[in-house]
Each structure stands twice: as structure tokens, then as C-alpha cells.
Design a protein around this motif. Structure first.
Motif, mmCIF file in Angstrom:
data_model
loop_
_atom_site.group_PDB
_atom_site.id
_atom_site.type_symbol
_atom_site.label_atom_id
_atom_site.label_comp_id
_atom_site.label_asym_id
_atom_site.label_seq_id
_atom_site.Cartn_x
_atom_site.Cartn_y
_atom_site.Cartn_z
ATOM 1 N N THR A 164 -2.100 -21.222 -13.245
ATOM 2 C CA THR A 164 -1.527 -20.270 -14.201
ATOM 3 C C THR A 164 -1.975 -20.604 -15.616
ATOM 4 O O THR A 164 -2.351 -19.708 -16.380
ATOM 5 C CB THR A 164 0.007 -20.305 -14.118
ATOM 6 O OG1 THR A 164 0.402 -20.052 -12.780
ATOM 7 C CG2 THR A 164 0.631 -19.298 -15.043
ATOM 8 N N MET A 165 -1.955 -21.884 -15.969
ATOM 9 C CA MET A 165 -2.316 -22.272 -17.320
ATOM 10 C C MET A 165 -3.789 -21.981 -17.612
ATOM 11 O O MET A 165 -4.127 -21.494 -18.695
ATOM 12 C CB MET A 165 -2.044 -23.758 -17.548
ATOM 13 C CG MET A 165 -2.205 -24.120 -18.996
ATOM 14 S SD MET A 165 -1.880 -25.817 -19.505
ATOM 15 C CE MET A 165 -1.074 -26.605 -18.202
ATOM 16 N N LEU A 166 -4.665 -22.251 -16.657
ATOM 17 C CA LEU A 166 -6.086 -21.971 -16.877
ATOM 18 C C LEU A 166 -6.337 -20.472 -17.014
ATOM 19 O O LEU A 166 -7.154 -20.045 -17.831
ATOM 20 C CB LEU A 166 -6.922 -22.559 -15.746
ATOM 21 C CG LEU A 166 -6.996 -24.084 -15.714
ATOM 22 C CD1 LEU A 166 -7.758 -24.547 -14.490
ATOM 23 C CD2 LEU A 166 -7.641 -24.618 -16.972
ATOM 24 N N GLY A 167 -5.629 -19.655 -16.229
ATOM 25 C CA GLY A 167 -5.763 -18.207 -16.350
ATOM 26 C C GLY A 167 -5.303 -17.717 -17.713
ATOM 27 O O GLY A 167 -5.942 -16.850 -18.331
ATOM 28 N N LEU A 168 -4.205 -18.256 -18.209
ATOM 29 C CA LEU A 168 -3.715 -17.867 -19.529
ATOM 30 C C LEU A 168 -4.663 -18.316 -20.636
ATOM 31 O O LEU A 168 -4.865 -17.594 -21.618
ATOM 32 C CB LEU A 168 -2.322 -18.445 -19.762
ATOM 33 C CG LEU A 168 -1.201 -17.808 -18.950
ATOM 34 C CD1 LEU A 168 0.100 -18.576 -19.151
ATOM 35 C CD2 LEU A 168 -1.017 -16.353 -19.336
ATOM 36 N N LYS A 169 -5.254 -19.494 -20.498
ATOM 37 C CA LYS A 169 -6.220 -19.950 -21.504
ATOM 38 C C LYS A 169 -7.454 -19.058 -21.528
ATOM 39 O O LYS A 169 -7.982 -18.735 -22.595
ATOM 40 C CB LYS A 169 -6.631 -21.403 -21.238
ATOM 41 C CG LYS A 169 -5.580 -22.389 -21.634
ATOM 42 C CD LYS A 169 -6.111 -23.797 -21.533
ATOM 43 C CE LYS A 169 -5.055 -24.746 -21.992
ATOM 44 N NZ LYS A 169 -5.544 -25.728 -22.926
ATOM 45 N N ARG A 170 -7.908 -18.659 -20.348
ATOM 46 C CA ARG A 170 -9.066 -17.769 -20.275
ATOM 47 C C ARG A 170 -8.739 -16.416 -20.920
ATOM 48 O O ARG A 170 -9.514 -15.893 -21.706
ATOM 49 C CB ARG A 170 -9.496 -17.585 -18.818
ATOM 50 C CG ARG A 170 -10.728 -16.735 -18.644
ATOM 51 C CD ARG A 170 -11.235 -16.656 -17.198
ATOM 52 N NE ARG A 170 -10.182 -16.488 -16.213
ATOM 53 C CZ ARG A 170 -9.837 -17.404 -15.303
ATOM 54 N NH1 ARG A 170 -10.467 -18.557 -15.271
ATOM 55 N NH2 ARG A 170 -8.881 -17.167 -14.431
ATOM 56 N N LYS A 171 -7.573 -15.873 -20.619
ATOM 57 C CA LYS A 171 -7.163 -14.601 -21.204
ATOM 58 C C LYS A 171 -7.001 -14.722 -22.716
ATOM 59 O O LYS A 171 -7.374 -13.806 -23.465
ATOM 60 C CB LYS A 171 -5.846 -14.150 -20.564
ATOM 61 C CG LYS A 171 -5.437 -12.757 -20.927
ATOM 62 C CD LYS A 171 -4.243 -12.315 -20.110
ATOM 63 C CE LYS A 171 -3.910 -10.865 -20.392
ATOM 64 N NZ LYS A 171 -2.787 -10.402 -19.571
ATOM 65 N N ASN A 172 -6.475 -15.837 -23.172
ATOM 66 C CA ASN A 172 -6.307 -16.076 -24.600
ATOM 67 C C ASN A 172 -7.651 -16.105 -25.316
ATOM 68 O O ASN A 172 -7.798 -15.542 -26.407
ATOM 69 C CB ASN A 172 -5.548 -17.382 -24.821
ATOM 70 C CG ASN A 172 -5.055 -17.532 -26.235
ATOM 71 O OD1 ASN A 172 -5.030 -16.593 -27.005
ATOM 72 N ND2 ASN A 172 -4.629 -18.745 -26.561
ATOM 73 N N SER A 173 -8.641 -16.757 -24.718
ATOM 74 C CA SER A 173 -9.960 -16.807 -25.359
ATOM 75 C C SER A 173 -10.606 -15.426 -25.405
ATOM 76 O O SER A 173 -11.266 -15.071 -26.389
ATOM 77 C CB SER A 173 -10.869 -17.810 -24.647
ATOM 78 O OG SER A 173 -11.187 -17.355 -23.354
ATOM 79 N N ILE A 174 -10.413 -14.630 -24.354
ATOM 80 C CA ILE A 174 -10.949 -13.261 -24.352
ATOM 81 C C ILE A 174 -10.290 -12.438 -25.457
ATOM 82 O O ILE A 174 -10.962 -11.703 -26.197
ATOM 83 C CB ILE A 174 -10.747 -12.598 -22.967
ATOM 84 C CG1 ILE A 174 -11.658 -13.254 -21.936
ATOM 85 C CG2 ILE A 174 -11.008 -11.097 -23.032
ATOM 86 C CD1 ILE A 174 -11.358 -12.852 -20.503
ATOM 87 N N LEU A 175 -8.983 -12.562 -25.595
ATOM 88 C CA LEU A 175 -8.269 -11.810 -26.633
ATOM 89 C C LEU A 175 -8.655 -12.274 -28.031
ATOM 90 O O LEU A 175 -8.763 -11.454 -28.956
ATOM 91 C CB LEU A 175 -6.761 -11.934 -26.427
ATOM 92 C CG LEU A 175 -6.207 -11.215 -25.204
ATOM 93 C CD1 LEU A 175 -4.727 -11.535 -25.029
ATOM 94 C CD2 LEU A 175 -6.421 -9.720 -25.314
ATOM 95 N N ARG A 176 -8.883 -13.559 -28.215
ATOM 96 C CA ARG A 176 -9.346 -14.052 -29.529
ATOM 97 C C ARG A 176 -10.717 -13.478 -29.867
ATOM 98 O O ARG A 176 -10.978 -13.092 -31.007
ATOM 99 C CB ARG A 176 -9.422 -15.575 -29.525
ATOM 100 C CG ARG A 176 -8.097 -16.247 -29.651
ATOM 101 C CD ARG A 176 -8.300 -17.768 -29.672
ATOM 102 N NE ARG A 176 -7.088 -18.457 -29.426
ATOM 103 C CZ ARG A 176 -6.353 -19.032 -30.372
ATOM 104 N NH1 ARG A 176 -6.740 -18.968 -31.625
ATOM 105 N NH2 ARG A 176 -5.247 -19.650 -30.049
ATOM 106 N N ARG A 177 -11.603 -13.438 -28.869
ATOM 107 C CA ARG A 177 -12.935 -12.882 -29.088
ATOM 108 C C ARG A 177 -12.841 -11.401 -29.470
ATOM 109 O O ARG A 177 -13.505 -10.938 -30.409
ATOM 110 C CB ARG A 177 -13.783 -13.063 -27.831
ATOM 111 C CG ARG A 177 -15.256 -12.795 -28.048
ATOM 112 C CD ARG A 177 -16.104 -13.075 -26.796
ATOM 113 N NE ARG A 177 -15.793 -14.349 -26.178
ATOM 114 C CZ ARG A 177 -15.348 -14.502 -24.922
ATOM 115 N NH1 ARG A 177 -15.152 -13.450 -24.160
ATOM 116 N NH2 ARG A 177 -15.111 -15.686 -24.428
#
Length: 95
Positions: free
Chosen positions: A62-75
Motif C-alpha cells: 500500500t505504501m509503495l502504491g501511494l508513493k508512486r501515485k504521489n510522484s505522478i501527482l507531483r509531476r
């Protein structure tokens, strides 16, 4: 602050030592390949450690999925900010 950490550490060690002394009687531990006689405190601490490890392992997905989504949203946010900046720098057209 260091004193509080040291005090907490000493208190935790004392509780751990008391736990070990109170649960020192040997218990037969049966596992898949055989059985072994171990102190109850060792079995309980091992079970607690295994539970913590499995809990962290299950939460990592779950944490890795949220980190990936967070980086996409930051981009995306960075691209939108650049687009807004470029649109603001364009001159207005006269009608």
C-alpha cells in the motif's frame, strides 16, 4: 530529552527482564519438521517479532502504491504550474 530516552530505555529493559523471568518455564514448541523445548518468553517474543515483520510487509504494498501515485501527482502539478506560468507570460490580444 536524552534523559527521557535513557529513562524509557532502562524502563523497557526492566520490563523485558521481568517478562523473561516470569515466563521462563520451558514449553514444547511443535513445528512442521519436528518439535523443540523452548522457554515461553522466547516463543512469545519470536511470535511478536514475526507479527511485526508480517505487518510491515503487508503495509509496504500500500505504501509503495501511494508513493508512486504521489510522484505522478507531483509531476502533473509541476507541468500544470509551468503551463500556467507560460500562459500568464503571453501578451493579451486586442480586439
Amino acid at each position: 530529552m536524552r534523559f527521557l530516552k535513557l529513562l524509557f530505555f532502562i524502563l523497557a529493559m526492566m520490563v523485558g527482564a521481568a517478562f523473561t523471568v516470569l515466563n521462563a518455564e520451558p514449553v514444547l514448541f511443535n513445528y512442521y519438521f519436528g518439535s523443540r523445548e523452548l522457554p515461553l518468553s522466547v516463543i512469545l517474543i519470536g511470535t511478536l517479532g514475526l507479527g511485526i515483520f508480517l505487518g510491515i510487509l503487508s503495509g509496504m504494498n500500500t505504501m509503495l502504491g501511494l508513493k508512486r501515485k504521489n510522484s505522478i501527482l507531483r509531476r502533473r502539478s509541476r507541468l500544470v504550474d509551468e503551463e500556467v506560468k507560460n500562459l500568464r507570460s503571453l501578451p493579451l490580444k486586442d480586439q
